[in-house]
Design a protein around this motif. Structure first.
Motif, PDB file in Angstrom:
ATOM      1  N   UNK A  37       9.060  -8.208  -3.489  1.00 41.16           N
ATOM      2  CA  UNK A  37       7.624  -7.248  -3.560  1.00 41.16           C
ATOM      3  C   UNK A  37       7.913  -6.064  -3.073  1.00 41.16           C
ATOM      4  N   UNK A  38       8.138  -5.930  -1.844  1.00 45.51           N
ATOM      5  CA  UNK A  38       8.062  -4.462  -0.882  1.00 45.51           C
ATOM      6  C   UNK A  38       9.312  -4.291  -0.254  1.00 45.51           C
ATOM      7  N   UNK A  53       1.985 -14.124  -3.885  1.00 51.00           N
ATOM      8  CA  UNK A  53       1.888 -12.740  -4.098  1.00 51.00           C
ATOM      9  C   UNK A  53       2.083 -12.358  -5.566  1.00 51.00           C
ATOM     10  N   UNK A  54       1.769 -10.911  -5.963  1.00 47.40           N
ATOM     11  CA  UNK A  54       1.698 -10.602  -7.272  1.00 47.40           C
ATOM     12  C   UNK A  54       2.776  -9.583  -7.658  1.00 47.40           C
ATOM     13  N   UNK A  55       3.666  -9.654  -8.816  1.00 49.34           N
ATOM     14  CA  UNK A  55       4.325  -8.467  -8.907  1.00 49.34           C
ATOM     15  C   UNK A  55       4.580  -8.060 -10.513  1.00 49.34           C
ATOM     16  N   UNK A  56       4.589  -6.975 -11.084  1.00 47.61           N
ATOM     17  CA  UNK A  56       4.859  -6.480 -12.128  1.00 47.61           C
ATOM     18  C   UNK A  56       5.991  -6.036 -12.335  1.00 47.61           C
ATOM     19  N   UNK A  65       3.739 -10.339 -15.518  1.00 48.06           N
ATOM     20  CA  UNK A  65       2.867 -10.379 -14.411  1.00 48.06           C
ATOM     21  C   UNK A  65       3.484 -11.462 -13.684  1.00 48.06           C
ATOM     22  N   UNK A  66       4.043 -11.655 -12.669  1.00 47.47           N
ATOM     23  CA  UNK A  66       4.556 -12.640 -11.929  1.00 47.47           C
ATOM     24  C   UNK A  66       3.525 -13.000 -10.556  1.00 47.47           C
ATOM     25  N   UNK A  67       3.077 -14.244 -10.558  1.00 42.05           N
ATOM     26  CA  UNK A  67       2.473 -15.037  -9.331  1.00 42.05           C
ATOM     27  C   UNK A  67       3.399 -15.753  -8.758  1.00 42.05           C
ATOM     28  N   UNK A  68       3.624 -15.256  -7.667  1.00 45.99           N
ATOM     29  CA  UNK A  68       4.912 -16.239  -6.937  1.00 45.99           C
ATOM     30  C   UNK A  68       4.247 -16.864  -5.684  1.00 45.99           C
TER      31      UNK A  68
END
Length: 220
Positions: A37-38, A53-56, A65-68
């Motif tokens: 993510x970061x 967490x959310x990652x595009x 759009x991933x919701x992990x």
């Protein structure tokens, strides 16, 4: 310009996928997600219940759009997290290459939980050996990981949340595999826009922590 691009990606995407990360406490599940993510954090507190967490990202020419979902590995939280298997498109089986018990528990404990709780029969799984930056302490060989992945019907990768080695590839490979499964692709379709409902925290769990709420409707 960067923020404008990020805003655009957060508003428009082709598919939304639910990814679940499971495995023993301390294998680095939270750190893997943070690295993706970061940035990696040397001091990740144990997850309480479930966090996400959310990652595009763009993979295979598609905006995703991933919701992990990051689950607690401790036994006392196991009953809290079982409902979060529901609707998962992809599952990450994580272990620590320096701790053999975290490897054997994948087949002894975690694979059985997936069989029991997963509702998507075609759910894509990946076996991830973390902490390869500590090669001198390795207790599980890469060959053993490959063999277990075959037994569990997973793809396989080794990575390091600390250095970032293969972390991006892990999530990209999983996403590509999900997109190869028609049933999962249909369940993840958003028609260009979509929303995943966030669980509502009960009470005040404290900074950075989320208590389990009802699973999101679109992932049912």
């Amino acid at each position: 310009m960067g923020s404008s691009s990020e805003q655009q990606s957060s508003e428009n995407y082709d598919f939304t996928f639910k990814i679940l990360s499971i495995g023993d406490s301390g294998v680095g599940k939270t750190s893997l997600i943070a690295s993706f993510i970061s940035a990696f954090s040397q001091y990740s507190a144990p997850t309480i219940g479930v966090d996400f967490k959310i990652k595009f990202l763009t993979v295979g020419g598609k905006r995703l759009k991933l919701t992990i979902w990051d689950t607690a590995g401790q036994e006392r939280f196991r009953t809290l997290t079982s409902s979060y298997y529901r609707g998962a498109h992809g599952i990450i089986f994580a272990y620590d290459v320096t701790r053999r018990e975290t490897f054997t528990n994948l087949s002894d404990v975690w694979a059985k939980e997936v069989e029991l709780y997963s509702t998507n029969q075609d759910c894509v799984k990946i076996l991830v050996g973390n902490k390869i930056d500590r090669e001198s302490e390795r207790a599980v060989s890469k060959e053993e990981g490959i063999e277990l992945a075959k037994e569990l019907g997973c793809t396989f990768i080794e990575c390091s949340a600390k250095t970032g080695q293969n972390v991006q590839q892990c999530f990209e490979d999983l996403s590509l595999k999900i997109m190869e499964v028609r049933s999962l692709l249909e369940k993840g379709s958003t028609g260009g826009k979509g929303h995943i409902l966030k669980p509502q925290p009960a009470g005040n769990p404290g900074p950075g922590l989320r208590r389990p709420g009802p699973p999101p409707d679109c992932c049912a």
